[in-house]
Design a protein around this motif. Structure first.
Motif, mmCIF file in Angstrom:
data_model
loop_
_atom_site.group_PDB
_atom_site.id
_atom_site.type_symbol
_atom_site.label_atom_id
_atom_site.label_comp_id
_atom_site.label_asym_id
_atom_site.label_seq_id
_atom_site.Cartn_x
_atom_site.Cartn_y
_atom_site.Cartn_z
ATOM 1 N N SER A 1 6.910 5.259 1.296
ATOM 2 C CA SER A 1 7.736 6.467 1.287
ATOM 3 C C SER A 1 9.194 6.111 1.045
ATOM 4 C CB SER A 1 7.615 7.197 2.626
ATOM 5 O OG SER A 1 8.576 8.231 2.721
ATOM 6 N N ARG B 1 -0.162 14.169 -3.656
ATOM 7 C CA ARG B 1 -1.103 15.297 -3.613
ATOM 8 C C ARG B 1 -0.558 16.500 -4.370
ATOM 9 N NH1 ARG B 1 -1.936 13.475 1.824
ATOM 10 N NH2 ARG B 1 -0.339 14.920 2.561
ATOM 11 N N ASP C 1 -4.695 3.026 -3.362
ATOM 12 C CA ASP C 1 -4.047 2.197 -2.356
ATOM 13 C C ASP C 1 -2.761 1.575 -2.903
ATOM 14 O OD1 ASP C 1 -5.891 2.724 -0.422
ATOM 15 O OD2 ASP C 1 -7.074 0.915 -0.731
ATOM 16 N N PRO D 1 7.266 9.085 6.868
ATOM 17 C CA PRO D 1 6.425 8.009 6.337
ATOM 18 C C PRO D 1 5.319 8.477 5.401
ATOM 19 C CG PRO D 1 6.030 8.360 8.688
ATOM 20 C CD PRO D 1 7.246 9.138 8.341
ATOM 21 N N ASP D 2 4.923 9.746 5.494
ATOM 22 C CA ASP D 2 3.852 10.266 4.635
ATOM 23 C C ASP D 2 4.386 10.982 3.398
ATOM 24 O OD1 ASP D 2 1.920 9.304 6.388
ATOM 25 O OD2 ASP D 2 1.937 11.153 7.582
ATOM 26 N N HIS D 3 5.681 10.853 3.124
ATOM 27 C CA HIS D 3 6.279 11.625 2.041
ATOM 28 C C HIS D 3 5.673 11.284 0.682
ATOM 29 C CE1 HIS D 3 9.455 12.886 -0.850
ATOM 30 N NE2 HIS D 3 9.572 13.889 -0.009
ATOM 31 N N ARG E 1 0.822 -1.209 0.000
ATOM 32 C CA ARG E 1 0.000 0.000 0.000
ATOM 33 C C ARG E 1 0.858 1.262 0.000
ATOM 34 N NH1 ARG E 1 -3.441 -3.610 2.561
ATOM 35 N NH2 ARG E 1 -5.626 -3.409 1.892
ATOM 36 N N VAL E 2 0.299 2.300 -0.588
ATOM 37 C CA VAL E 2 1.035 3.537 -0.806
ATOM 38 C C VAL E 2 1.554 4.137 0.496
ATOM 39 C CG1 VAL E 2 -1.063 4.945 -0.760
ATOM 40 C CG2 VAL E 2 0.942 5.767 -2.009
ATOM 41 N N GLU E 3 0.812 3.974 1.583
ATOM 42 C CA GLU E 3 1.233 4.605 2.838
ATOM 43 C C GLU E 3 2.493 3.984 3.429
ATOM 44 O OE1 GLU E 3 -2.247 1.806 4.013
ATOM 45 O OE2 GLU E 3 -1.747 3.196 2.383
ATOM 46 N N ARG E 4 2.916 2.824 2.924
ATOM 47 C CA ARG E 4 4.137 2.186 3.422
ATOM 48 C C ARG E 4 5.332 2.410 2.496
ATOM 49 N NH1 ARG E 4 2.850 -3.831 5.826
ATOM 50 N NH2 ARG E 4 1.424 -3.197 7.489
ATOM 51 N N ALA F 1 -3.825 9.144 -5.362
ATOM 52 C CA ALA F 1 -3.157 8.194 -4.460
ATOM 53 C C ALA F 1 -4.037 6.978 -4.216
ATOM 54 C CB ALA F 1 -2.802 8.876 -3.143
ATOM 55 N N LEU G 1 2.665 10.061 0.024
ATOM 56 C CA LEU G 1 1.301 10.594 -0.034
ATOM 57 C C LEU G 1 1.311 12.091 -0.294
ATOM 58 C CD1 LEU G 1 -0.341 8.598 2.913
ATOM 59 C CD2 LEU G 1 -0.945 8.439 0.489
#
Length: 449
Positions: free
Chosen positions: A66, A80, A88, A72-74, A61-64, A86, A76
């Motif tokens: 970075s 944006r 999943d 960790p949110d880079h 998943r995209v949130e993992r 974005a 995402l």
């Protein structure tokens, strides 16, 4: 002179190392020259992210995903600001674009030069300078081996043929499979999934036969991410039977095998190191394939597409082994042992999707390191022998203070070391050691006034 680090391998492993090293140099005010060598000139993309097929998705998943271990949110945030939706699971081509842009930002940091080189490394000399196939010699205070996954091992007894695709990830390897002829894919793992999605979309009549010993497919991710569940593992030296018993107990108690695997994942490297050599071999022989299909899952969208292909008869799983492949009219004549029955099959194409090769001696560069005693294979022949922190061990088992490795080359040492989250953490941990090694070596080499 400015301390220098050479990274051999310009894919995700190499790019993540360069990114973390350059950012650390800026944060500490330490000058360092970084050279990123990639044989194919695909800096930051490598094998995995050079695909142009939008249906080849990330399996995480995209949130993992970075690129930055401390942000960790880079990814995402990047999605944006760049207008990327974005999902999943991002297309891998978009993730490759992201890695390139993050590397470009690190490259533009003041006084932190990054030199991109397109060439094949062939050897290290006695002073750890990297020798290139074009004759250049590149001096370095520290060297990182970030060569990523190897090409699939050659299929025994299968000769070269225009319709035998020995490496599906070679640039343009699948573009010719568009004539509607049946395709035999060796392997039923992640690579097969990508190959099947590509070639069946290229022509509406294409049928894919996927052959492996167990005919097991990767399991799909849940639509909603599984929450990590605790698994109680006995202390001390570990046996495979102990590991399996604890895992099964946790699954029975929770009814959630995906949550159990998520709970195990952060501990896999430590658990692997607690297994003795014989236990590791037992795991590889008896358990590894089952672990891989549950651990390395595919996105729900990909799983649905595979299910549709199977339901429509366009993807057929075969359990057995390939015996021979001989040239035939418009393709190849295959003989295979399918559940003990000798079977013939005429196909238009044969694709080797058996997964990354692990024999490091097939790389001329790594073979030269082994031949000169600078490095050695690990005892399982999964990669190079190294300490868990990435310091390469020489032929006598001595730890290097200038030569390091990360990513798939450390599979024998860490096992769980092929996905971006693990490689990113390795790159972040390696960066300060690289900087220290390069600065120390450079100071030793300075002439005394």
């Amino acid at each position: 002179m400015v301390p220098s680090v050479i990274i051999v391998g310009g894919g995700a492993s190499g790019a993540l190392t360069a990114i973390h090293l350059l950012r650390l140099a800026r944060a500490t005010g330490t000058p360092v020259a970084v050279t990123l060598i990639d044989q194919g000139g695909r800096h930051a993309l490598g094998q995995a992210y050079s695909t142009t097929d939008p249906h080849h998705l990330l399996n995480t998943r995209v949130e993992r995903m970075s690129a930055l271990d401390d942000e960790p949110d880079h990814l995402l945030a990047w999605a944006r600001t760049t207008g990327v939706h974005a999902y999943d699971y991002l297309p891998r081509a978009i993730y490759g674009r992201y890695l390139r842009e993050v590397l470009a930002v690190a490259e533009d940091l003041p006084a932190r030069p990054l030199h991109r080189v397109t060439a094949a490394a062939v050897a290290l000399d006695a002073d750890h300078a990297v020798l290139l196939a074009d004759g250049r010699r590149m001096a370095a205070d520290a060297v990182v081996l970030a060569l990523g996954n190897g090409s699939p091992a050659p299929l025994p007894g299968v000769a070269a043929h225009p319709r035998h695709i020995a490496d599906p990830w070679a640039p343009g390897a699948l573009t010719g499979i568009d004539d509607g002829a049946p395709v035999l894919v060796l392997g039923t793992g992640l690579t097969m999934v990508d190959v099947a999605l590509t070639v069946t979309r290229a022509h509406p009549d294409t049928v894919v036969y996927a052959l492996s010993r167990r005919a097991l497919l990767p399991r799909p991710h849940l639509v909603r991410p599984a929450l990590p569940l605790p698994v109680t593992i006995p202390d001390g030296p570990l046996r495979v039977t102990d590991l399996l018993a604890a895992t099964r107990k946790a699954v029975r108690a929770s009814g959630d095998w995906q949550g159990v695997l998520e709970g195990l994942r952060p501990h896999v490297q430590e658990l692997w190191q607690r297994l003795g050599p014989d236990e590791r071999r037992l795991f590889l022989r008896r358990v590894a394939r089952y672990w891989e299909i549950h651990r390395h899952r595919i996105p729900p969208h990909s799983a649905t597409a595979i299910d549709d292909l199977r339901a429509g008869g366009r993807l057929r799983l075969l359990r057995g082994s390939l015996l021979t492949a001989e040239p035939a009219t418009d393709g190849l004549r295959i003989r295979a042992d399918l559940d003990g029955a000798m079977t013939g099959l005429d196909v238009g194409w044969l694709v080797n999707a058996t997964g990354p090769g692990t024999d490091v001696t097939t790389s001329p560069f790594l073979a030269s390191l082994i031949a000169t005693g600078v490095a050695r294979q690990d005892s399982l022949r999964l990669g190079l022998d190294a300490d868990p922190d990435g310091a390469v061990l020489d032929a006598g088992g001595r730890r290097s203070d200038r030569l390091f490795a990360l990513g798939p080359l450390l599979r024998g040492t860490l096992y769980e070391t092929t996905a971006v989250p693990e490689i990113r953490a390795q790159a972040a941990a390696l960066a300060p050691r690289l900087l220290q090694a390069a600065v120390s070596r450079s100071a030793q080499a300075q002439p005394v006034a």
